[in-house]
Design a protein around this motif. Sequence first.
Motif, PDB file in Angstrom:
ATOM      1  N   ASP A  25       0.436  10.870  10.544  1.00 10.60           N
ATOM      2  CA  ASP A  25       0.543  12.175  11.324  1.00 10.60           C
ATOM      3  C   ASP A  25       1.664  12.956  11.368  1.00 10.60           C
ATOM      4  O   ASP A  25       2.067  13.701  12.237  1.00 10.60           O
ATOM      5  N   SER A  62      -2.384   6.222  14.135  1.00 13.78           N
ATOM      6  CA  SER A  62      -2.144   6.787  12.805  1.00 13.78           C
ATOM      7  C   SER A  62      -1.449   5.578  11.783  1.00 13.78           C
ATOM      8  O   SER A  62      -0.801   4.791  12.151  1.00 13.78           O
ATOM      9  N   GLU A  63      -2.187   5.809  10.427  1.00 14.99           N
ATOM     10  CA  GLU A  63      -1.597   4.681   9.626  1.00 14.99           C
ATOM     11  C   GLU A  63      -0.426   4.785   9.126  1.00 14.99           C
ATOM     12  O   GLU A  63       0.204   5.880   8.787  1.00 14.99           O
ATOM     13  N   PHE A  64       0.196   3.751   8.770  1.00 15.42           N
ATOM     14  CA  PHE A  64       1.688   3.737   8.151  1.00 15.42           C
ATOM     15  C   PHE A  64       1.544   4.480   6.584  1.00 15.42           C
ATOM     16  O   PHE A  64       0.593   4.593   5.954  1.00 15.42           O
ATOM     17  N   ALA A  65       2.619   5.214   6.388  1.00 13.19           N
ATOM     18  CA  ALA A  65       2.677   6.095   5.337  1.00 13.19           C
ATOM     19  C   ALA A  65       3.566   5.518   4.410  1.00 13.19           C
ATOM     20  O   ALA A  65       3.564   5.592   3.089  1.00 13.19           O
ATOM     21  N   SER A 108       7.337   5.667   8.413  1.00  8.06           N
ATOM     22  CA  SER A 108       6.932   7.069   8.891  1.00  8.06           C
ATOM     23  C   SER A 108       5.249   6.868   8.702  1.00  8.06           C
ATOM     24  O   SER A 108       4.837   5.917   8.173  1.00  8.06           O
ATOM     25  N   TYR A 109       4.486   7.859   9.196  1.00 11.91           N
ATOM     26  CA  TYR A 109       3.017   7.578   9.505  1.00 11.91           C
ATOM     27  C   TYR A 109       2.101   8.857   9.011  1.00 11.91           C
ATOM     28  O   TYR A 109       2.858   9.967   9.072  1.00 11.91           O
ATOM     29  N   SER A 114       7.632   9.571  12.848  1.00 14.60           N
ATOM     30  CA  SER A 114       8.394   8.280  12.156  1.00 14.60           C
ATOM     31  C   SER A 114       9.496   7.594  13.363  1.00 14.60           C
ATOM     32  O   SER A 114       9.631   8.484  14.325  1.00 14.60           O
ATOM     33  N   THR A 116      -0.261   0.502  12.283  1.00 16.83           N
ATOM     34  CA  THR A 116      -0.392   1.976  12.646  1.00 16.83           C
ATOM     35  C   THR A 116       0.470   2.229  13.835  1.00 16.83           C
ATOM     36  O   THR A 116       0.917   1.166  14.396  1.00 16.83           O
ATOM     37  N   ASN A 117       0.875   3.317  14.234  1.00 15.77           N
ATOM     38  CA  ASN A 117       1.742   3.517  15.213  1.00 15.77           C
ATOM     39  C   ASN A 117       1.020   3.790  16.861  1.00 15.77           C
ATOM     40  O   ASN A 117      -0.257   3.497  16.803  1.00 15.77           O
TER      41      ASN A 117
END
Length: 268
Positions: free
Chosen positions: A170, A151-154, A167-168, A173, A146-147
């Motif tokens: 939300d 927000s979760e990792f994408a 990138s996340y 990045s 998470t950042n």
Amino acid sequence: MSINTSLSGMKAAQAGLGVTAHNIANSQTNGFKKSSAVFSDLMATSAASDPRMQIGIGVAVDGVRQSFDGGSIEQTGASLDLAITGDGFFTTSSLAAGETLYTRNGGFELDAAGNVQDGKGNVLQIFAPGANPAVDAPIDAVIPITNGAGSEFAGVTVEVDGSMIASYVDGTSFSIGNVALASFAAPQGLLQEGSANWSATGVSGAPAYGLPNTGKNGGIMAGAIERSNVDLSEELVGLITTQQAFQANSKAIDTSSQIISTVINLRT
């Protein structure tokens, strides 16, 4: 003497068969580099020997030489499958023992802790953002799950220069760092550790670390992986040739035995 000479030939052929069989067995191993047995002749000689009367006494295995020619690159589409389009090795560090290994197999994945690793607990090494490869040591590639905003990792992208960008969900990045590549003065001196991994030795020399696409290091191709550099047709031809050499030496032993038996019978 002829029997001992042929025996040395059989032993050398057996060693050659072993190397060829190992190559064939690993024809589908990603990042594998083929080897070849190197032979040398043996001579019965001394300082007083007449060169016109020299007789060979067989053959010996002089060593096993590795070939670091590049294998074909296969597109996979996986973001953490990485291939080097030139010279250099990925560097990994064992989570358990801290052992440093070098590989051309760029099949990496993300574990639950965010480590970019090879599935066997060996974490890819990168340079931190802004690091100077000439003085700064590589570090473990770790992607936060998470950042800072929670927000979760994408996903992650890797550029040709080795930069890794996470990138996340939300939409944010940031750069994790750059993939570190290692090169060696004498890569043939690297010690094979299995699973397409090598370790440095006094023969290979110490690793020289650098960024992709700099110096003699190749660039990084994401979504692809390097296959074995084994050419099956070449190995099968070598297999037949070595088998014939083994059979020829076996026949020579049989012939020598028959001659010895004949001489003994004549004397009796």
